[in-house]
Design a protein around this motif. Structure first.
Motif, short mmCIF file in Angstrom:
data_model
loop_
_atom_site.label_atom_id
_atom_site.label_comp_id
_atom_site.label_asym_id
_atom_site.label_seq_id
_atom_site.Cartn_x
_atom_site.Cartn_y
_atom_site.Cartn_z
N PRO A 141 -28.98 -7.36 -92.05
CA PRO A 141 -28.87 -6.02 -91.46
C PRO A 141 -27.69 -5.86 -90.52
O PRO A 141 -27.12 -4.79 -90.44
N ASP A 142 -27.30 -6.91 -89.81
CA ASP A 142 -26.22 -6.77 -88.84
C ASP A 142 -24.91 -7.36 -89.33
O ASP A 142 -23.99 -7.58 -88.55
N GLN A 157 -21.25 -7.72 -87.34
CA GLN A 157 -20.64 -9.03 -87.11
C GLN A 157 -19.21 -9.06 -87.65
O GLN A 157 -18.30 -9.60 -87.00
N MET A 158 -18.99 -8.50 -88.83
CA MET A 158 -17.66 -8.47 -89.42
C MET A 158 -16.71 -7.61 -88.59
O MET A 158 -15.54 -7.94 -88.43
N ARG A 166 -13.28 -8.97 -86.99
CA ARG A 166 -11.97 -8.33 -87.25
C ARG A 166 -11.27 -7.97 -85.94
O ARG A 166 -10.06 -8.12 -85.81
N GLU A 167 -12.04 -7.52 -84.96
CA GLU A 167 -11.46 -7.16 -83.66
C GLU A 167 -10.87 -8.40 -82.97
O GLU A 167 -9.75 -8.36 -82.46
N VAL A 168 -11.61 -9.50 -82.99
CA VAL A 168 -11.12 -10.74 -82.38
C VAL A 168 -9.89 -11.23 -83.12
O VAL A 168 -8.90 -11.64 -82.50
#
Length: 75
Positions: A50-51, A55-56, A60-62
């Motif tokens: 579900p999450d 998480q992706m 991607r932000e990091v």
């Protein structure tokens, strides 16, 4: 379990109908989302986490913020 599924046309796409035994094996119900993974042996279906998308997005932000550091680590 061994099941043969027929590919059917759904609008401009194609799909298969999963028998209730397959849904039971996946522990899935109508309306839930499945994850599809290509493996060396074929395709693997499982219930989507579900999450996973959250998480992706965080990953991607990091990766965007630490692009140079990741590039150096990849050498």
């Amino acid at each position: 379990m061994n099941a043969t599924l027929k590919i059917t046309r759904i609008g401009n796409s194609a799909g298969v109908i999963l028998p209730k035994e397959v849904l039971a094996h996946l522990n899935a119900e109508v309306g839930e989302t499945l994850s599809v993974v290509v493996t060396p042996r074929g395709i693997e279906l499982s219930l989507a986490e579900p999450d996973f998308e959250a998480q992706m997005a965080a990953a991607r932000e990091v990766m965007a913020r630490r692009k140079r550091a990741l590039r150096e680590l990849a050498k």
